[in-house]
Scaffold this active site. Structure first.
Site, PDB file in Angstrom:
ATOM      1  N   HIS A  52       0.852  -1.195   0.000  1.00 50.01           N
ATOM      2  CA  HIS A  52       0.000   0.000   0.000  1.00 50.01           C
ATOM      3  C   HIS A  52       0.885   1.242   0.000  1.00 50.01           C
ATOM      4  O   HIS A  52       2.028   1.212   0.479  1.00 50.01           O
ATOM      5  CB  HIS A  52      -0.878   0.024   1.244  1.00 50.01           C
ATOM      6  N   GLU A  54       0.775   3.957   1.821  1.00 51.70           N
ATOM      7  CA  GLU A  54       1.193   4.409   3.149  1.00 51.70           C
ATOM      8  C   GLU A  54       2.343   3.569   3.689  1.00 51.70           C
ATOM      9  O   GLU A  54       3.297   4.119   4.259  1.00 51.70           O
ATOM     10  CB  GLU A  54       0.020   4.321   4.143  1.00 51.70           C
ATOM     11  N   CYS A  82      -6.587   2.114   5.447  1.00 53.30           N
ATOM     12  CA  CYS A  82      -7.235   0.857   5.826  1.00 53.30           C
ATOM     13  C   CYS A  82      -6.742   0.463   7.224  1.00 53.30           C
ATOM     14  O   CYS A  82      -5.874   1.124   7.785  1.00 53.30           O
ATOM     15  CB  CYS A  82      -6.890  -0.225   4.799  1.00 53.30           C
TER      16      CYS A  82
END
Length: 153
Positions: A52, A54, A82
């Site tokens: 991801h 991040e 998430c």
């Protein structure tokens, strides 16, 4: 750099991700208004659920700054984190999170739940819906094109 400029960098990273067939999410870790590290979704390319934006940005920031505590840093990301990414934010001690589009399917910073409200050892300041229209439109366009290409096959 201002918050708008930092989010603009994240948006450019999201556009790069989309051009590579990835869900368009971009992330920037900044300290004192300066970019420390960036990331973008690479799950399809890397065949890795952990890839991801991040996570990539946090990992790069830890390496750039020489430690895992990012307490002086802020994260700018085009989509609400998430649960996995919210956990990484908590564990890395990022002091502030600014996200664009809300995520009705996995949003863990206010939409489905807010992991930052739980009594963990750290809770960052949170700004949601920042430059939301621009961030949300990237996602809408990406998924509309994806659906269209599937119909054409």
């Amino acid at each position: 750099m201002t918050d708008n400029e930092l989010m603009a960098v994240a948006i450019d990273l999201a556009k790069e991700a989309a051009a590579d067939g990835e869900v368009p999410v971009g992330a920037v870790v900044a300290r004192n208004g300066e970019v420390v590290a960036t990331g973008r979704n690479r799950r399809e390319r890397d065949k890795n659920a952990l890839a991801h934006a991040e996570i990539e940005a946090i990992n790069a920031a830890c390496k750039a700054l020489g430690g895992w505590r990012l307490w002086e840093c802020e994260l700018f990301v085009t989509l609400e984190p998430c649960p996995m990414c919210a956990g990484a934010i908590i564990n890395s001690r990022i002091r502030r999170v600014v996200f664009g589009a809300y995520d009705p399917k996995a949003g863990s910073c206010g939409t489905l739940n807010n992991l930052f409200d739980f009594p963990y050892n750290h809770s960052p300041a949170l700004v949601g819906g920042f430059m939301e229209d621009e961030c949300a439109n990237l996602l809408k366009s990406f998924f509309a094109q994806l659906r269209q290409s599937k119909r054409e096959k």
